[in-house]
Design a protein around this motif. Structure first.
Motif, short mmCIF file in Angstrom:
data_model
loop_
_atom_site.label_atom_id
_atom_site.label_comp_id
_atom_site.label_asym_id
_atom_site.label_seq_id
_atom_site.Cartn_x
_atom_site.Cartn_y
_atom_site.Cartn_z
N UNK A 1 0.83 -1.20 0.00
CA UNK A 1 0.00 0.00 0.00
C UNK A 1 0.87 1.26 0.00
N UNK A 2 1.96 1.24 0.77
CA UNK A 2 2.89 2.37 0.80
C UNK A 2 3.53 2.57 -0.58
N UNK A 3 3.87 1.47 -1.25
CA UNK A 3 4.44 1.59 -2.60
C UNK A 3 3.42 2.19 -3.56
N UNK A 4 2.17 1.79 -3.41
CA UNK A 4 1.12 2.36 -4.26
C UNK A 4 0.95 3.86 -3.99
N UNK A 5 1.04 4.24 -2.74
CA UNK A 5 0.90 5.67 -2.39
C UNK A 5 2.07 6.46 -2.98
N UNK A 6 3.27 5.90 -2.94
CA UNK A 6 4.43 6.56 -3.57
C UNK A 6 4.19 6.69 -5.07
N UNK A 7 3.65 5.65 -5.69
CA UNK A 7 3.34 5.71 -7.12
C UNK A 7 2.29 6.78 -7.39
N UNK A 8 1.31 6.91 -6.50
CA UNK A 8 0.29 7.93 -6.65
C UNK A 8 0.90 9.32 -6.57
N UNK A 9 1.81 9.53 -5.65
CA UNK A 9 2.47 10.83 -5.51
C UNK A 9 3.27 11.14 -6.77
N UNK A 10 4.02 10.15 -7.26
CA UNK A 10 4.80 10.34 -8.49
C UNK A 10 3.89 10.67 -9.66
N UNK A 11 2.79 9.94 -9.79
CA UNK A 11 1.84 10.19 -10.88
C UNK A 11 1.21 11.57 -10.75
N UNK A 12 0.96 12.00 -9.53
CA UNK A 12 0.35 13.32 -9.31
C UNK A 12 1.32 14.43 -9.71
N UNK A 13 2.59 14.27 -9.38
CA UNK A 13 3.60 15.26 -9.79
C UNK A 13 3.71 15.29 -11.31
N UNK A 14 3.72 14.12 -11.91
CA UNK A 14 3.77 14.02 -13.37
C UNK A 14 2.55 14.71 -13.98
N UNK A 15 1.39 14.46 -13.39
CA UNK A 15 0.16 15.10 -13.86
C UNK A 15 0.27 16.63 -13.78
N UNK A 16 0.75 17.14 -12.65
CA UNK A 16 0.84 18.59 -12.45
C UNK A 16 1.76 19.21 -13.51
N UNK A 17 2.86 18.54 -13.79
CA UNK A 17 3.79 19.06 -14.79
C UNK A 17 3.15 19.04 -16.18
#
Length: 123
Positions: free
Chosen positions: A9-25
Motif C-alpha cells: 500500500x505504501x508503494x502504491x501511495x508513492x506511485x500515486x504521488x509520483x503520478x500526481x507530480x507528473x500530472x501537475x507538470x
C-alpha cells in the motif's frame, strides 16, 4: 481476518504521488484555446487555469455592443476553464497507479484498500 499488505500500500501511495507530480507538470504545460461561437472572442488558458490571452476580433467592435461583448468575453473564459477541467480529469483518468487510475483513486481513495495488495486475503 488478514490485514492488507501495508508495504505494498505504501508503494502504491508513492506511485500515486509520483503520478500526481507528473500530472501537475503535464497539465501546467498544456494550452487551451477556446473561441466564442461566433469566433469574435478567442481565449487562451494554461492547464493551470492561468488566463494567457484574450483576443477580440476587430469586427466585434462593429457588430456587438460593449455589454454584449463583455458577456461574450466572460462566457468564453468560463468555457476555457471548463475545457481545462475536462482535460485535467481526462489526464488524471489516464495515469496508472498499479491496476488503478489516479482519477479513480482520487474520487474514491478507499478503493486502494478494497482493491489493493492483500485485499483478497483480507476478505
Amino acid at each position: 481476518m488478514q490485514r492488507p499488505d501495508l508495504g505494498a500500500l505504501a508503494r502504491q501511495m508513492n506511485a500515486l504521488i509520483t503520478a500526481t507530480v507528473e500530472f501537475a507538470e503535464q497539465a501546467a504545460d498544456r494550452r487551451h484555446v477556446v473561441s466564442s461561437p461566433d469566433g469574435e472572442v478567442t481565449v487562451e488558458m494554461s492547464g493551470s487555469r492561468e488566463l494567457l490571452t484574450v483576443r477580440i476580433d476587430p469586427r466585434a467592435r462593429r457588430t456587438v455592443d460593449n455589454l454584449t461583448l463583455g458577456d461574450l468575453v466572460a462566457e468564453t473564459i468560463r468555457a476555457a476553464g471548463r475545457e481545462v477541467d475536462q482535460a485535467r480529469q481526462a489526464l488524471l483518468d489516464s495515469l496508472p497507479i498499479g491496476d488503478e487510475r489516479v482519477g479513480d483513486v482520487l474520487r474514491d481513495p478507499q478503493r486502494l484498500l478494497r482493491n489493493g495488495p492483500g485485499a483478497e486475503a483480507a476478505k
